[in-house]
Design a protein around this motif. Structure first.
Motif, PDB file in Angstrom:
ATOM      1  N   THR A 162      66.548  -3.441  18.513  1.00  0.00           N
ATOM      2  CA  THR A 162      66.537  -2.176  19.203  1.00  0.00           C
ATOM      3  C   THR A 162      67.205  -1.099  18.342  1.00  0.00           C
ATOM      4  O   THR A 162      68.119  -1.398  17.561  1.00  0.00           O
TER       5      THR A 162
ATOM      6  N   ILE B 205      62.253   3.677  25.769  1.00  0.00           N
ATOM      7  CA  ILE B 205      61.967   2.277  26.061  1.00  0.00           C
ATOM      8  C   ILE B 205      60.527   2.174  26.529  1.00  0.00           C
ATOM      9  O   ILE B 205      60.113   2.883  27.459  1.00  0.00           O
TER      10      ILE B 205
ATOM     11  N   ASN C 113      69.694   1.762  17.878  1.00  0.00           N
ATOM     12  CA  ASN C 113      70.898   2.279  18.521  1.00  0.00           C
ATOM     13  C   ASN C 113      70.892   3.802  18.537  1.00  0.00           C
ATOM     14  O   ASN C 113      71.145   4.424  19.566  1.00  0.00           O
TER      15      ASN C 113
ATOM     16  N   ARG D 108      66.081  -4.387  26.948  1.00  0.00           N
ATOM     17  CA  ARG D 108      64.723  -3.968  26.612  1.00  0.00           C
ATOM     18  C   ARG D 108      64.847  -3.012  25.430  1.00  0.00           C
ATOM     19  O   ARG D 108      65.544  -2.006  25.518  1.00  0.00           O
ATOM     20  N   PRO D 109      64.227  -3.303  24.309  1.00  0.00           N
ATOM     21  CA  PRO D 109      64.484  -2.548  23.070  1.00  0.00           C
ATOM     22  C   PRO D 109      64.036  -1.091  23.117  1.00  0.00           C
ATOM     23  O   PRO D 109      63.042  -0.752  23.757  1.00  0.00           O
ATOM     24  N   ARG D 110      64.798  -0.251  22.416  1.00  0.00           N
ATOM     25  CA  ARG D 110      64.431   1.153  22.247  1.00  0.00           C
ATOM     26  C   ARG D 110      63.638   1.310  20.964  1.00  0.00           C
ATOM     27  O   ARG D 110      63.944   0.683  19.952  1.00  0.00           O
TER      28      ARG D 110
END
Length: 349
Positions: free
Chosen positions: A341, A301, A343, A317-319
């Motif tokens: 994001t 992140i 997964n 909060r996107p990965r």
């Protein structure tokens, strides 16, 4: 005459060693399968991509409505995608294993591969192309712990691995086609419950259970236990040669958690810290070696990434996908896709 023969042989050898042969195990051969969730209101979607990090080339396989934490594997010929998917059976939720032929066609319905009565949950998939089998972590209706199982594609048969101790939870695993072995992270559910109770009662930091690193052959027969690790471990993956493994872990969980990536020698049990999250890149997980073992790909992140709102109103909060170069010790962003994001991802072997 002798010199001309030598020169001729060198020319022939040079023509045979094409760039693809010379670098067959190099980073330019790296290809990934990525599961990415669009985060849009009012609907969220799951996308499956293959991605070549060297040429920055992505191929979108297909898109579907988000319904469960998604995972997937793809066959070596890239004609079959296997995914987990949520299904409703008379008000009961069930997560099964599905087959999606590629290239995907509009309105194409995937076929179900697992027995609904035998398995109620499927996640964390791996594939054995040689034997035509899918490895998966499963939940059974009558079993409280997650276990490993295989699905034979041609025979359409599911085999759940036998664990004499039903208290053992399979936390994470990986398969290596070179050694034809499975590596698993296992721990005691009883110990985990006891640790949680103690943390709540005494208001102390949660202690991790003892994670056992175990090697199995591809049929589920236990080879040996490698070592025991007392850290909060997220995942584990094989090195390409199967001699070492990578895992991400932290000494404590919560807002103060700091995640690091470790290498574990499967012969001498030596554990080496490779790198730790930085001020800009946090919550590191799913580390995997590139085919040449010179780069570690992982999810992270980015600290200044904007919060996204999911369909159900949850803020995330996107990965993104990043890499760590073991020679230069530098972290680089590899696939920072917007408005969603990642997964999970998988280095294709």
């Amino acid at each position: 005459m002798k010199k001309s023969r030598i020169l001729f042989c060198l020319i022939i050898l040079s023509s045979l060693l094409t760039p693809s042969m010379v670098s067959a195990s190099g980073s330019n051969q790296t290809k990934l399968l990525i599961t990415f969730s669009d985060i849009n209101s009012p609907q969220d979607y799951v996308n499956y991509y293959t991605f070549d990090p060297l040429n920055k080339k992505e191929e979108h396989l297909f898109r579907r409505r988000a319904d469960f934490y998604p995972t997937g594997v793809i066959s070596k010929d890239q004609k079959s995608l296997y995914i987990n998917r949520l299904e409703d059976l008379g008000g009961k939720s069930y997560v099964g294993l599905y087959h999606w032929p590629l290239p995907a066609k509009p309105n194409q319905a995937p076929s179900l591969l697992t027995n609904r009565k035998q398995i109620w949950g499927v996640d964390h998939l791996r594939i054995n192309d040689t034997k035509g089998e899918i490895y998966m972590r499963v939940i059974q209706p009558s079993q409280r712990s997650a276990q490993l199982a295989t699905y034979n594609i041609s025979k359409k048969q599911t085999t759940i691995w036998d664990y004499p101790n039903k208290d053992i939870e399979v936390h994470n695993f990986d398969y290596n086609p070179v050694t034809d072995q499975v590596i698993a992270l296992e721990y005691s559910l009883t110990e985990e419950v006891s640790n949680i109770a103690q943390a709540n009662k005494r208001q102390i930091l949660l202690k991790p259970p003892a994670y056992h690193v175990v090697l199995y052959d591809s049929m589920g027969k236990k080879i040996r236990e490698v070592t025991t690790i007392k850290k909060h471990i997220l995942d584990i993956s094989f090195a390409p040669d199967g001699k070492t493994a990578l895992f991400s872990a932290t000494d404590q969980i919560g807002s103060e958690a700091k995640y690091s990536v470790y290498s574990l020698d499967l012969t001498n049990e030596k554990m080496t810290a490779l790198f730790t999250e930085t001020e800009n890149y946090t919550k590191i997980k799913q580390p995997q070696y590139s085919p040449d073992s010179e780069t570690v790909y992982f999810l992270t992140i980015k600290k200044d990434a904007p919060l996204l709102s999911t369909e159900v109103g949850r803020k995330v909060r996107p990965r993104i996908l990043a890499s760590y170069n073991l020679k230069t010790k530098e972290i680089s962003e590899v696939w920072p896709k917007e408005k969603g994001t990642i997964n999970n991802f998988l280095i294709l072997r």
